[in-house]
Design an enzyme around this catalytic site. Structure first.
Site, PDB file in Angstrom:
ATOM      1  N   ARG A  35       0.827  -1.220   0.000  1.00 46.24           N
ATOM      2  CA  ARG A  35       0.000   0.000   0.000  1.00 46.24           C
ATOM      3  C   ARG A  35       0.858   1.266   0.000  1.00 46.24           C
ATOM      4  NH1 ARG A  35      -4.570  -2.204   4.194  1.00 46.24           N
ATOM      5  NH2 ARG A  35      -5.888  -3.116   2.578  1.00 46.24           N
ATOM      6  N   LYS A 220     -19.440 -18.327   1.220  1.00 46.12           N
ATOM      7  CA  LYS A 220     -20.871 -18.235   1.533  1.00 46.12           C
ATOM      8  C   LYS A 220     -21.647 -17.377   0.555  1.00 46.12           C
ATOM      9  CE  LYS A 220     -20.395 -18.785   6.479  1.00 46.12           C
ATOM     10  NZ  LYS A 220     -20.428 -18.086   7.763  1.00 46.12           N
ATOM     11  N   GLY A 376     -10.095  -9.855  -1.376  1.00 51.29           N
ATOM     12  CA  GLY A 376      -8.926 -10.459  -0.758  1.00 51.29           C
ATOM     13  C   GLY A 376      -8.441 -11.765  -1.342  1.00 51.29           C
ATOM     14  N   GLY A 399     -13.113  -4.116   0.488  1.00 52.05           N
ATOM     15  CA  GLY A 399     -14.489  -3.685   0.765  1.00 52.05           C
ATOM     16  C   GLY A 399     -14.980  -2.641  -0.227  1.00 52.05           C
TER      17      GLY A 399
HETATM   18  P1  AMP Z   1     -14.784 -15.378   0.953  1.00 50.43           P
HETATM   19  O1  AMP Z   1     -14.065 -14.690   2.083  1.00 50.43           O
HETATM   20  O2  AMP Z   1     -16.254 -15.493   1.153  1.00 50.43           O
HETATM   21  O3  AMP Z   1     -14.389 -14.841  -0.391  1.00 50.43           O
HETATM   22  O4  AMP Z   1     -14.297 -16.876   1.015  1.00 50.43           O
HETATM   23  C1  AMP Z   1     -12.975 -17.269   0.806  1.00 50.43           C
HETATM   24  C2  AMP Z   1     -12.793 -18.548   1.511  1.00 50.43           C
HETATM   25  O5  AMP Z   1     -13.683 -19.501   1.004  1.00 50.43           O
HETATM   26  C3  AMP Z   1     -11.411 -19.126   1.366  1.00 50.43           C
HETATM   27  O6  AMP Z   1     -10.782 -19.104   2.618  1.00 50.43           O
HETATM   28  C4  AMP Z   1     -11.669 -20.549   0.905  1.00 50.43           C
HETATM   29  O7  AMP Z   1     -10.896 -21.509   1.593  1.00 50.43           O
HETATM   30  C5  AMP Z   1     -13.133 -20.752   1.241  1.00 50.43           C
HETATM   31  N1  AMP Z   1     -13.738 -21.787   0.397  1.00 50.43           N
HETATM   32  C6  AMP Z   1     -13.766 -21.837  -0.935  1.00 50.43           C
HETATM   33  N2  AMP Z   1     -14.344 -22.968  -1.360  1.00 50.43           N
HETATM   34  C7  AMP Z   1     -14.690 -23.665  -0.256  1.00 50.43           C
HETATM   35  C8  AMP Z   1     -15.300 -24.938  -0.052  1.00 50.43           C
HETATM   36  N3  AMP Z   1     -15.676 -25.692  -1.076  1.00 50.43           N
HETATM   37  N4  AMP Z   1     -15.500 -25.334   1.214  1.00 50.43           N
HETATM   38  C9  AMP Z   1     -15.109 -24.556   2.254  1.00 50.43           C
HETATM   39  N5  AMP Z   1     -14.531 -23.345   2.106  1.00 50.43           N
HETATM   40  C10 AMP Z   1     -14.316 -22.914   0.882  1.00 50.43           C
END
Ligand code: AMP
Length: 418
Positions: A35, A220, A376, A399
């Site tokens: 940064r 999620k 991220g 964000g």
């Molecule tokens: P996010 O912060 O929502 O973008 O999620 C990123 C995280 O999702 C990473 O740490 C990944 O390890 C996790 N992730 C991706 N695919 C899966 C999966 N099939 N099962 C569990 N975690 C997952």
């Protein structure tokens, strides 16, 4: 607004809001100076013009003034080194008038962490846990009132205002947005980094060359609903990957074993599928999964249809058929947005899907597509795979980028554009 390239800073004092919120280790050494380096083109242009710099940033989430752990003093030497100018320091951002006035052309001053003052964010501090709603409202009113004075003092240091802090552009804080009111249109502008970010988002979300494909991964659905909803009004293809796949699969009656799933979002998943149909969006879901018998890098694995994951197994990445399916869509795109990995890319045995997506984006980019990678974990992916310089743009703003993709107006951008 004016543009940094057009503006001649000779003899001018510039208040430059940067994002120097860099990670420090327990000895206050910078562990990643990305940064700081990212702001250098802006800072160096101002110095080269013969302007002087009042550099302002936040760091971390201090709760008091001063909060030595979050002092910008820790980064002063490194900022001087990067800039090639010995940067002066004022340990209270409200008491910098004399130091700012004394700056000569080519000199630079770093202000102490703006967030030592609650007024920067405009959020009350130190409220008792059992504070009543009335007390909370009164405290908020008080901090908002003193925020005006705080902002005015910051603005009084300079002749012009430059915002180069895309990472905080989604916050209507004193130094990121409110301060812009104290400068006329000819004396406020984006810095180079901010300009690049804004242009990249515009290229993807506004001046889109089609076909436009978004790849949404991550864990999620719930954290990405607003983004998915907005993208369904913009994209030609929406690839859903990562952990959220299994909420969609289960909603359609598939067997997902122990895969991550949000049972309270099954109806939402179905409604998103319907919305895609209604909007003529090609919603692309995984067809197979790399399933594991536990959540670890060393788990036993098997490739199975995404809707036939055996009991006791969980999908930790997409399988080869999905890799090909996704890659074909991506390679035929002219605009690409990638947010979120296709699997648990932190485990080396489950990076294949994310790598396939990254490679397809690189190929499409070579063939003339514009590709934006942000949020991220997808940034971590392109860095891990060594392809960050082979996509069109890697956003620095987590964000802020996500809110821009949600279609929200970012206060830091609006304040400059007017
Ligand atoms: P996010 O912060 O929502 O973008 O999620 C990123 C995280 O999702 C990473 O740490 C990944 O390890 C996790 N992730 C991706 N695919 C899966 C999966 N099939 N099962 C569990 N975690 C997952």
């Amino acid at each position: 607004m004016t543009s940094i390239d057009k503006f001649n800073f000779a003899g001018k004092k510039a208040f430059v809001r940067v994002d120097f919120n860099v990670p420090l280790d327990e000895n206050f050494n910078i562990t990643d100076d990305t940064r700081i380096r990212a702001a250098m083109p802006t800072l160096k242009k101002i110095i080269a013009d013969g302007g002087s710099l009042i550099i302002a940033s936040h760091m971390g989430r201090p709760k008091k003034n001063p909060d030595p752990k979050y002092s910008l003093k820790h980064i002063l030497a490194h900022v001087s080194e990067c800039l090639g100018v010995e940067v002066k320091f004022v340990d209270d951002c409200m008491k910098a008038a004399a130091a700012a006035a004394a700056l000569k052309p080519g000199e630079a001053l770093l202000l102490e962490n703006l967030r030592f003052y609650a007024e920067e964010e405009g959020k009350p501090r130190g409220l008792a846990e059992d504070a009543t709603d009335e007390e909370k409202a009164a405290a908020k009113k008080a901090v908002k009132a003193s925020q005006k004075e705080f902002t005015k003092v910051l603005a009084s240091y300079a002749d012009c205002y430059v915002n180069d802090a895309f990472g905080t552009a989604h916050r209507a804080h004193a130094s990121t947005a409110l301060i812009a009111d104290y400068f006329d249109a000819d004396h406020k502008m984006f810095g180079y980094l901010m300009e690049k970010e804004v242009n990249a988002v515009d290229k993807v979300m506004a001046n889109t060359v089609r076909p436009f494909t978004a790849i949404m991964g991550g864990s999620k659905v719930s954290s990405k609903i607003d983004i998915i909803e907005n993208l369904l009004t913009k994209v030609d293809n929406l690839i859903i990957a990562g952990g959220m796949t299994y909420t969609f699969t289960k909603a359609q009656g598939g067997k997902i074993g122990n895969s991550i799933c949000e049972d309270d979002k099954l109806d939402l998943a179905l409604s998103l599928i319907q919305k895609a149909k209604d909007n003529g969006v090609n919603l692309v879901l995984a067809v197979d999964a790399k399933a594991a018998d536990n959540f670890s890098n060393d788990a036993n694995t098997q490739i199975v249809p995404v809707n036939e994951i055996p009991d006791g197994w969980e999908g930790l990445d997409i399988g080869p058929a999905s890799e090909k399916l996704f890659a074909d869509v991506i390679k035929n795109s002219k605009t690409i947005l990638w947010n979120g990995p296709t699997g648990v890319f932190e485990f080396d045995n489950f990076t294949s899907g994310s790598r396939a997506v990254a490679n397809a984006i690189v190929e499409a980019t070579k063939n003339g597509a514009f590709s934006l990678v942000g949020g991220g974990d997808s940034v971590a992916c392109v860095n891990k795979f060594g392809v960050a310089d082979k996509v069109s743009y890697v956003s620095t703003g987590g964000g802020a980028l996500l809110e821009a993709i949600e279609g929200k107006t970012l206060p830091g951008i609006a304040a400059i554009k007017g």
